[in-house]
Design an enzyme around this catalytic site. Structure first.
Site, PDB file in Angstrom:
ATOM      1  N   GLU A   1     -13.239   1.833  19.032  1.00  0.00           N
ATOM      2  CA  GLU A   1     -12.260   1.257  18.100  1.00  0.00           C
ATOM      3  C   GLU A   1     -10.868   1.231  18.729  1.00  0.00           C
ATOM      4  OE1 GLU A   1     -11.314  -0.712  14.756  1.00  0.00           O
ATOM      5  OE2 GLU A   1     -13.275  -0.228  15.567  1.00  0.00           O
ATOM      6  N   MET A   2     -10.487   2.364  19.391  1.00  0.00           N
ATOM      7  CA  MET A   2      -9.176   2.460  20.040  1.00  0.00           C
ATOM      8  C   MET A   2      -9.001   1.355  21.068  1.00  0.00           C
ATOM      9  SD  MET A   2      -6.834   4.806  19.500  1.00  0.00           S
ATOM     10  CE  MET A   2      -6.169   5.818  20.826  1.00  0.00           C
TER      11      MET A   2
ATOM     12  N   SER B   1      10.526   2.838   5.224  1.00  0.00           N
ATOM     13  CA  SER B   1       9.099   2.745   5.520  1.00  0.00           C
ATOM     14  C   SER B   1       8.573   4.033   6.131  1.00  0.00           C
ATOM     15  CB  SER B   1       8.841   1.588   6.481  1.00  0.00           C
ATOM     16  OG  SER B   1       9.206   0.392   5.897  1.00  0.00           O
TER      17      SER B   1
ATOM     18  N   ARG C   1       4.037   1.383  -1.560  1.00  0.00           N
ATOM     19  CA  ARG C   1       4.975   1.464  -2.671  1.00  0.00           C
ATOM     20  C   ARG C   1       4.678   0.430  -3.734  1.00  0.00           C
ATOM     21  NH1 ARG C   1       9.843   1.898  -0.760  1.00  0.00           N
ATOM     22  NH2 ARG C   1       9.193   2.119   1.396  1.00  0.00           N
TER      23      ARG C   1
ATOM     24  N   CYS D   1       0.825  -1.210   0.000  1.00  0.00           N
ATOM     25  CA  CYS D   1       0.000   0.000   0.000  1.00  0.00           C
ATOM     26  C   CYS D   1       0.858   1.258   0.000  1.00  0.00           C
ATOM     27  CB  CYS D   1      -0.969  -0.016   1.163  1.00  0.00           C
ATOM     28  SG  CYS D   1      -0.176  -0.272   2.741  1.00  0.00           S
TER      29      CYS D   1
ATOM     30  N   PRO E   1       8.450  -3.940  11.002  1.00  0.00           N
ATOM     31  CA  PRO E   1       8.941  -5.237  10.556  1.00  0.00           C
ATOM     32  C   PRO E   1       8.178  -5.883   9.396  1.00  0.00           C
ATOM     33  CG  PRO E   1       7.711  -5.458  12.596  1.00  0.00           C
ATOM     34  CD  PRO E   1       7.675  -4.017  12.229  1.00  0.00           C
ATOM     35  N   GLN E   2       6.954  -5.420   9.113  1.00  0.00           N
ATOM     36  CA  GLN E   2       6.144  -6.117   8.101  1.00  0.00           C
ATOM     37  C   GLN E   2       6.776  -6.096   6.719  1.00  0.00           C
ATOM     38  OE1 GLN E   2       4.926  -4.071  10.297  1.00  0.00           O
ATOM     39  NE2 GLN E   2       2.938  -4.714  11.088  1.00  0.00           N
TER      40      GLN E   2
ATOM     41  N   GLN F   1       6.882  -8.610   3.222  1.00  0.00           N
ATOM     42  CA  GLN F   1       6.334  -8.245   1.918  1.00  0.00           C
ATOM     43  C   GLN F   1       7.380  -8.387   0.813  1.00  0.00           C
ATOM     44  OE1 GLN F   1       5.045  -4.396   3.240  1.00  0.00           O
ATOM     45  NE2 GLN F   1       2.909  -5.042   3.454  1.00  0.00           N
TER      46      GLN F   1
END
Lengths: 428, 271
Positions: A191-192, A108, A51, A49, A114-115, A119
């Site tokens: 949501e938080m 990033s 790059r 999402c 770390p994701q 990818q």
């Protein structure tokens, strides 16, 4: 051989443009095949999402790039001026540096996250699956994975949590150490709260109680994250039981006041209590923090902490960049090692010499042969040798991994000229 | 021979300290393991040197400042090994080992020759009383270090600061748990130390309790730790309050152990 990166990322292009370049996992195979049809042989496509980047490995990178752009314009419905306006192109060392920075999270949005490494690995796997990788890309990508791993272990770039909820988890660990025997109470079900609870869940927190004014919402959240829902009226009894409290209600007034907290602390014999107040306006009376063994953090405290940690990360990022630079220096050597022409020539030469020598010996022994037979034998040996050589060259071209090359070099006693072979060998 | 072994242990302790300091800076487990092995080596050498000294001297070598400080350092080291095993608080070594080093260096400069045992110490209570007392002292010494760490760590958390230093410190709960372990183990030793002391006193001086400065201060120390246990169980003096009391208790031990001898005199003035 050359390396070239072409693409765009969150720094050069806004989201609406990045979306247009995005190639989903389902479509990647189709697109790789399409690009291959354009005559580009060795490439890896990284599309997330943040790059979309094309790593080309080629003798003629500029030609490949032109073909790639064509493919993009045709296949992805991209306007020509976008390419001009939003993309970047990097060559050789710069391209390698970029790949290393991307893989280790230095490029990033949240530095050190770390994701991205996963990818990049997925992108490379897809490329191998659809047969668009080769000698150099294999080597370069594996080295990039190793460098990313090294950076993760040798610097603390991924050490400092950044999001507010992971900051809360970090502070909880400062207080309790292990969270596996702890119970958390949440007041509010927004949501938080959900995000924060997921973070605590990941640390293996033992029990989650959800209290909310609208009981149905509490129930819904409790079901989603596997907790227990109770009506807000039972608040008092939980105050003396739990170890952590997370509040995020929309209440105008304080939900936890000093008096009730003091009472609760006495009942629990001052067992430490960590209160995280992420509500705006605040849910917890700030004077609660003066009570013995109560640790109260509000949303601003957590934000400030994570901000400071961002600075720490930048410092670690500097160390990481040094590791990247060190690796970039090795690129010319890597490319040289990957150059298979001398090896192929050497193999042909070795086998050809063998053939000629043996043939000569045989002809000397068999003086009675006429020219025609000699010619036939000569042709026969040539054909055999060609087939043997062919299988070797096939192996190099199709699976020219480092190991294969090294084995062949050993087998044919091929000496690399002026290089320190072992120093650049991947460790581990 | 015992002296040589003692110096070997000094060297090993110093190496261990070095590695534990490096461990604090790098947080690499391998470094900690090396430091720990040096510590184990030091403890073994130290223990052997005490045994040798026992045979060379013919009595339990806890009779003067050199011998008792040396024994104290050994007990602290041993207790740390125990704590490390039970609570996995490895980083604690980075604070305990320097303490051991300081004690052992001081010890190394004290007169070390073996003198004949003075007649007033010739008793079957000598090994029992001193071992109990010094084990207790060592445990409370560790507890003092832990308590100081607790207060530092808690300050960081209360002030909402998180630095690379504070991130290496053990969690509050762990420190508090170690403190509880220290009280529950140190207090019985201290109690037995006082009881055996008073039994010995009745033999040597003719009365169980004669309000000697040493006796008074050990009673004060005992009361401080008794208060901690009582308050903790009853009204929840957890965490910081326990830590403050343990620090207070430790100062009381210092007065009992050293202050009484050098400032106040009294019957127990040999140590």
């Amino acid at each position: 051989m050359h390396i070239l990166v072409f693409g765009l990322n969150h720094k050069t292009a806004p989201l609406e443009i990045r979306e247009k370049f995005y190639i989903s996992e389902e479509k990647i195979g189709e697109f790789i095949t399409y690009v291959k049809e354009k005559g580009i042989k060795e490439f890896v496509i990284l599309s997330t999402c943040n790059r979309t980047e094309f790593y080309l490995f080629s003798e003629t990178p500029d030609l490949d790039l032109k073909n790639l752009e064509k493919a993009l314009l045709e296949h992805l419905n991209i306007k020509h001026n976008w390419v001009k306006e939003y993309t970047y192109t990097l060559h050789d060392e710069d391209a390698y540096r970029h790949l290393l920075s991307v893989a280790s999270g230095l490029d990033s949005m949240v530095i050190g996250e770390p994701q991205i490494l996963g990818q990049v690995k997925d992108a490379y796997r897809a490329a191998t699956f659809y047969n668009s990788t080769g000698l150099l890309s294999n080597r370069i990508f594996h080295r990039a994975f190793n460098v990313a791993k090294k950076i993760r272990t040798e610097t603390k770039i991924g050490y400092n949590p950044v999001s507010i909820s992971s900051m809360a988890v970090e502070m909880a660990k400062r207080i309790f150490g292990d969270l596996r025997e702890k119970k958390i109470l949440t007041i509010g079900a927004g949501e938080m709260t959900k995000i924060a609870l997921k973070n605590f869940k990941r640390e293996g927190i033992k029990k989650i109680y959800v209290l909310n004014r609208t009981f149905a919402n509490a129930k819904k959240l409790a079901e989603e994250i596997v907790g227990e829902a109770y009506p807000i009226e039972e608040l008092e009894r939980f105050l003396s039981e739990v170890d952590l409290i997370l509040t995020s209600t929309g209440a105008e007034d304080f939900v936890l006041k000093r008096d009730s907290m003091l009472r609760a602390m006495k009942t629990r014999k001052f067992k430490p209590l960590f209160i995280i107040d992420i509500a705006v306006p605040r849910d917890v009376d700030p004077s609660v923090s003066h009570i013995e063994n109560v640790y109260l953090y509000n949303i601003d405290d957590l934000k400030e902490l994570s901000q400071k940690h961002f600075v720490n990360r930048m410092r670690e990022a500097e160390k990481a960049k040094e590791i990247v630079e060190e690796e970039v220096q090795k690129l010319p050597l890597l490319i040289k090692q990957m150059d298979t022409k001398p090896l192929i020539l050497h193999i042909i030469e070795t086998i050809e010499t063998m053939r000629k020598e043996e043939l000569k010996k045989a002809f000397n022994r068999m003086k009675y042969l006429d020219e025609d037979t000699k010619q036939n034998i000569e042709n026969l040996t040539r054909a055999i040798v060609r087939k043997i050589i062919h299988s070797h060259i096939e192996l190099i071209r199709k699976n020219g991994s480092y190991e294969v090359l090294e084995t062949l070099k050993l087998l044919f006693k091929f000496e690399d000229t002026n290089e320190e072979r072992d120093s650049s060998r991947d460790k581990g | 021979m015992n002296i040589r072994l003692f110096y070997l242990s000094v060297g090993l302790y110093l190496f261990s300290t070095f590695f534990y300091l490096i461990y604090f800076a790098t947080v690499k487990h391998l470094v900690e393991r090396i430091g720990f092995l040096f510590l184990l080596g030091g403890i073994i050498a130290h223990f052997l040197s005490l045994i040798l000294r026992y045979f060379e001297a013919g009595y339990t070598p806890i009779t003067n400042l050199y011998e008792s400080l040396s024994f104290l350092a050994l007990c602290i080291g041993g207790f740390f090994v125990f704590i490390r095993h039970i609570h996995k608080a490895r980083i604690l070594g980075s604070f305990i080992l320097p303490v051991i080093s300081v004690i052992i260096i001081i010890t190394a400069f004290l007169p070390q020759e073996i003198n004949p045992l003075p007649p007033y110490l010739r008793s079957f209570y000598l090994p029992i009383h001193t071992t109990f007392c010094f084990l207790g002292n060592a445990i409370f010494f560790v507890s003092f270090v832990v308590s100081v760490l607790y207060i530092i760590t808690e300050n960081y958390i209360k002030k909402k600061r998180l630095t690379s230093f504070s991130m290496r410190l053990p969690s509050l709960e762990l420190l508090d748990r170690i403190n509880v372990r220290c009280i529950s183990m140190g207090f019985p030793f201290l109690t037995f130390g006082i009881i055996t002391g008073s039994l010995w006193a009745s033999l040597a001086w003719g009365s169980y309790w004669s309000w000697d400065p040493k006796e008074i201060w050990s009673l004060i120390t005992w009361l401080i730790y008794a208060i901690v246990i009582h308050r903790r169980l009853l009204v929840g003096w957890k965490g910081r309050k326990t830590a403050y009391m343990m620090i207070l208790g430790f100062f009381s031990i210092l007065v009992t152990f050293l202050g009484v001898n050098y400032l106040m005199g009294g019957k127990h003035s040999y140590l």
